[in-house]
Motif scaffolding. Structure first.
Motif, PDB file in Angstrom:
ATOM      1  N   ILE A 159       0.847  -1.194   0.000  1.00  0.00           N
ATOM      2  CA  ILE A 159       0.000   0.000   0.000  1.00  0.00           C
ATOM      3  C   ILE A 159       0.877   1.235   0.000  1.00  0.00           C
ATOM      4  N   LEU A 160       0.542   2.196  -0.854  1.00  0.00           N
ATOM      5  CA  LEU A 160       1.154   3.514  -0.834  1.00  0.00           C
ATOM      6  C   LEU A 160       0.108   4.497  -0.332  1.00  0.00           C
ATOM      7  N   SER A 161       0.443   5.269   0.695  1.00  0.00           N
ATOM      8  CA  SER A 161      -0.570   6.129   1.301  1.00  0.00           C
ATOM      9  C   SER A 161       0.063   7.372   1.891  1.00  0.00           C
ATOM     10  N   THR A 162      -0.715   8.467   1.907  1.00  0.00           N
ATOM     11  CA  THR A 162      -0.361   9.644   2.693  1.00  0.00           C
ATOM     12  C   THR A 162      -1.014   9.492   4.063  1.00  0.00           C
ATOM     13  N   ILE A 163      -0.846  10.493   4.920  1.00  0.00           N
ATOM     14  CA  ILE A 163      -1.484  10.451   6.231  1.00  0.00           C
ATOM     15  C   ILE A 163      -2.184  11.773   6.494  1.00  0.00           C
TER      16      ILE A 163
END
Length: 325
Positions: free
Chosen positions: A275-279
């Motif tokens: 998973i690639l994600s911002t926060i």
């Protein structure tokens, strides 16, 4: 004169009039505490006190849940300051015996625990008549796939994306809970007399070439040792730092993910994912908390409506019966 004495007398506290002594009794002392006469507040539950509680919970929880859910959905999973996670499904890190299978003293660098691990680590306590470092089922099952991300350029030549492997663990874990054994600069010498976990390819002192990220203070290891509460979970693997405010961290285009497969999941019928994600202020993308708030608030509000209808119906029936009589 002979006296009859049996087991029942012993259970009841002895004969009622034992010669030369006072009568024994199992009755508690006549005090307010032992006789349960302490002052107490006992609320009287009525429709007027219970129904507002249900409606208040519903009116508070539903807006909070909607706000959390919308915030989670607005987190973009391919842009911004990007965090790379690996995910596992059907892996029960919350099993009681699995959670206990570790030695925190050993992980904190205690020399005696290093050579004599806790029995909680069984059956991953010793191997080949040597103590295992780190011991236990949690360490033995550490995730060890290697993930590499590439941007495919116009000339179809893959450009590697820089993945930062430090800064992914909690500060308290890195600086307080996990320590290497004391000794000189040679880390291998400090782990002398121990052996690697059964499922590991390499010993703990060669997890990384960086001395600040090796041994028990390796951040991949530290992240894995913080067990998940649910069987489907994700753990932080790497950080992709934003280099410029004028350019996105991951520009639009074609990407290639290279996986070095070391971690089998078919034994527990599991699945792996990346998973690639911002926060955001509430962390990474996870709609569960918002859904939970909405569900609890809706159920509470619905119960309030149902109980209000029931109360209204039976109260009217009671009043009609009183008039008829």
């Amino acid at each position: 004169m002979a006296m009859n004495y049996n087991a029942k007398d012993e259970v009841d506290g002895g004969p009622p009039c034992a010669p030369g002594g006072t009568a024994k009794t199992r009755r508690p002392d006549n005090t307010a505490f032992k006789q349960q006469r302490l002052p107490a507040w006992q609320p009287i539950l009525t429709a007027g006190t219970v129904l507002p509680i249900f409606f208040i919970i519903g009116l508070i929880f539903i807006p909070i849940g909607i706000g959390i859910f919308v915030t989670s959905n607005n987190i973009r999973e391919i842009e911004g300051n990007v965090f790379m996670y690996y995910g596992l499904s059907n892996f029960y890190q919350n099993h009681r015996r699995y959670v206990k299978s570790r030695d925190d003293s050993q992980l904190n660098g205690d020399s005696s625990a290093l050579l004599n691990p806790s029995k909680e680590c069984e059956p991953y306590r010793r191997n080949e008549d040597k103590p295992i470092a780190p011991c236990g089922a949690i360490a033995n099952s550490m995730f060890n796939d290697t993930l590499e991300l590439f941007l495919i350029g116009n000339d179809s030549y893959p450009v590697p994306i820089t993945l930062k492997k430090k800064g992914i663990a909690w500060w308290t874990d890195k600086n307080v809970k996990f320590r290497n054994p004391p000794g000189g600069d040679n880390l291998e010498e400090r782990f002398k007399g121990t052996t690697k976990p059964v499922n590991w390819l390499n010993p703990v002192y060669v997890l990384d070439s960086d001395p600040d990220n090796n041994g028990f203070i390796n951040e991949d290891f530290i992240v894995w040792m913080r067990t998940a509460a649910l069987p489907t979970f994700r753990k932080l693997y790497r950080l992709i730092e934003r280099k410029s405010d004028l350019h996105p961290t991951l520009p639009a285009g074609r990407y290639s993910l290279n996986i070095t497969y070391n971690y089998p999941v078919h034994y527990f019928d599991g699945r792996k994912r990346m998973i690639l994600s911002t926060i955001s202020w509430m962390g990474g993308k996870n709609p569960f908390l918002g859904i939970a708030y909405i569900a609890v608030g809706s159920i509470s509000f619905l119960l309030g409506v149902v109980l209000l209808v029931i109360n209204h119906k039976y109260r009217n029936s009671s009043n009609t019966a009183d008039i008829t009589i």
